[in-house]
Scaffold this motif. Structure first.
Motif, mmCIF file in Angstrom:
data_model
loop_
_atom_site.group_PDB
_atom_site.id
_atom_site.type_symbol
_atom_site.label_atom_id
_atom_site.label_comp_id
_atom_site.label_asym_id
_atom_site.label_seq_id
_atom_site.Cartn_x
_atom_site.Cartn_y
_atom_site.Cartn_z
ATOM 1 N N ILE A 92 35.719 86.798 21.490
ATOM 2 C CA ILE A 92 36.452 85.944 20.345
ATOM 3 C C ILE A 92 35.537 85.996 19.012
ATOM 4 O O ILE A 92 35.866 85.657 17.876
ATOM 5 N N ALA A 93 34.445 86.769 19.113
ATOM 6 C CA ALA A 93 33.535 87.432 17.872
ATOM 7 C C ALA A 93 32.718 88.535 18.162
ATOM 8 O O ALA A 93 32.653 88.722 19.432
ATOM 9 N N GLU A 94 32.218 89.310 17.194
ATOM 10 C CA GLU A 94 31.730 90.471 17.464
ATOM 11 C C GLU A 94 30.152 90.576 16.441
ATOM 12 O O GLU A 94 30.931 90.532 15.188
ATOM 13 N N VAL A 95 29.235 90.621 16.816
ATOM 14 C CA VAL A 95 28.214 90.830 15.844
ATOM 15 C C VAL A 95 27.578 92.389 16.234
ATOM 16 O O VAL A 95 27.754 92.840 17.109
ATOM 17 N N LYS A 96 27.687 92.921 15.019
ATOM 18 C CA LYS A 96 27.568 94.376 14.821
ATOM 19 C C LYS A 96 26.488 94.727 13.894
ATOM 20 O O LYS A 96 26.428 95.821 13.177
ATOM 21 N N LEU A 97 25.371 94.091 13.713
ATOM 22 C CA LEU A 97 24.292 94.446 12.750
ATOM 23 C C LEU A 97 23.605 95.798 12.754
ATOM 24 O O LEU A 97 23.382 96.617 12.075
ATOM 25 N N LEU A 98 23.058 95.588 14.193
ATOM 26 C CA LEU A 98 22.354 96.784 14.696
ATOM 27 C C LEU A 98 23.125 97.461 15.986
ATOM 28 O O LEU A 98 23.116 98.790 16.032
ATOM 29 N N LEU A 124 30.105 77.960 17.859
ATOM 30 C CA LEU A 124 30.489 79.394 17.955
ATOM 31 C C LEU A 124 29.727 80.095 16.683
ATOM 32 O O LEU A 124 29.076 80.984 16.752
ATOM 33 N N ASP A 125 29.988 79.183 15.556
ATOM 34 C CA ASP A 125 29.164 80.064 14.291
ATOM 35 C C ASP A 125 27.654 79.878 14.574
ATOM 36 O O ASP A 125 27.000 80.464 14.228
ATOM 37 N N MET A 139 35.229 87.995 13.298
ATOM 38 C CA MET A 139 35.570 86.851 13.992
ATOM 39 C C MET A 139 36.893 87.453 14.630
ATOM 40 O O MET A 139 37.859 87.915 13.943
ATOM 41 N N LEU A 140 37.096 87.509 16.010
ATOM 42 C CA LEU A 140 38.236 88.138 16.502
ATOM 43 C C LEU A 140 39.523 87.112 16.808
ATOM 44 O O LEU A 140 40.542 87.312 16.897
#
Length: 359
Positions: free
Chosen positions: A27-33, A67-68, A346-347
């Motif tokens: 439902i969300a994706e973190v892609k910093l690294l 979620l946040d 946010m997906l």
């Protein structure tokens, strides 16, 4: 009949697999690294833990905030990893033991806590933690590793700001005391002279040793001073003055029942107890002094076993509050800097997210 049962079984299995697939839905994706999805199942686990603690169901808006919070935590953790911050197992284990110690109210190791849990609940520590938090021991430690890394990262980025935080003033400390004076109460407390002979190789010899010390005290109560002075590893026994409050926690720390603790309070000054055999030692005590319940003044010590006064305790508490507020502000600022489109996505949003969070 058998055919109907088989159809119900297949339908049930299909529904279970379907729910499992839904829980795996990102439902969300973190892609910093690196690309790190946040699934519905992970969010449900976090919400279930919070709802259990609050004793109520969270609203959809509250669930969105959870979620946040997960997104923010993952961003900070990846930022720490990007900075090359690594937390050793020894530090994780130390924090983990401290966390367990806070649960029981006294210092305890993971192994000791595991034995306590097994005795009281008939569960392993891993089973107990999964029930309580949804995570086993290994998962909890990895989560803790991430939290420590975030603390180090925030400290590196905002350490200069923390050093500028002013401590509480004398007026603030006294005001806090006046508003909460009724909370600073020392319960009925007894001062004991405790003598312990650890079990090592010859239990009979060790029992004879402590019986001899006990008879020495019974013959002359003033012998306590010399007994305490000579205690230590070389003497083969430990002797010290300890204070015990008339509380359930104190009884638990002493390894006795509340009823047994109350009996101690009934004894007269200079009462010498019988020798008690514990799992790893022999011990006896002498009742030295009884202290009645009292509202503590600013100059009184919080715990007779320690030296921290009420004034110092309040100063430390207010300092911690100010540091915590500054930490939260620092985390918020760093998170705002990290929450840019290139770092996360946010997906599910708006009505689609609301529908997904309505269970």
């Amino acid at each position: 009949m058998k055919r109907n049962f088989f159809l119900l079984f297949v339908l049930s299995l299909f529904c279970s697999l379907l729910y499992a697939q839904v829980d795996l839905q990102p439902i969300a994706e973190v892609k910093l690294l690196k690309r790190e999805p946040i699934t519905l199942g992970q969010l449900k686990l976090q919400i279930a833990t919070l709802e259990k603690g609050y004793g109520r169901k969270l609203s959809i808006e509250e669930r969105k905030k959870v979620l946040d919070g997960i997104v923010n935590e993952r961003l900070l953790r990846q930022a720490a990893e990007k900075e090359g911050i690594k937390i050793p197992d020894s530090q994780v284990n130390e924090y983990f033991n401290n966390m367990l110690s806070q649960q029981v109210g006294y210092p305890i190791t993971e192994a000791e806590f595991a034995r306590l849990i097994e005795t009281e609940t008939k569960q392993t520590l891993n089973e107990f933690m999964k029930v309580q938090t949804g995570m086993g021991v290994a998962e909890s430690k990895e989560f803790l590793r991430g939290q420590i890394a975030v603390q180090v990262y925030v400290g590196q980025k905002k350490g200069a700001d923390f050093s500028k935080i002013a401590g509480p003033t004398d007026a603030e400390i006294r005001s806090q005391y006046d508003m909460n004076k009724q909370s600073f109460v020392r319960p009925d407390t007894v001062k004991l002279f405790l003598v312990v002979v650890p079990k090592q190789k010859n239990s009979q010899a060790e029992k004879e040793k402590i019986e001899a010390i006990k008879k020495r005290v019974e013959r002359n109560i003033k012998a306590i001073d010399d007994i305490k002075k000579d205690s230590g590893e070389k003497s083969g026994y430990l002797a010290e003055f300890v204070y015990a409050a008339k509380t359930q926690l104190a009884a638990q720390q002493m390894g006795i029942t509340m009823e047994a603790l109350v009996e101690i309070f009934k004894q007269k000054i200079n009462f010498v107890s019988d020798v008690t055999e514990m799992s790893n030692n022999f011990q006896f005590f002498v009742v030295m002094e009884k202290l009645d319940v009292k509202i503590l003044s600013l100059s009184d010590v919080i715990d007779p076993n320690q030296t921290t006064t009420v004034y110092e305790y309040i100063r430390q508490m207010l300092t911690t509050e100010k540091q915590s507020a500054a930490l939260q502000q620092a985390i918020q600022q760093l998170t705002e800097d990290l929450r840019i489109p290139s770092n996360f996505k946010m997906l599910k949003e708006d009505s689609a997210l609301s529908k997904l969070l309505d269970w």
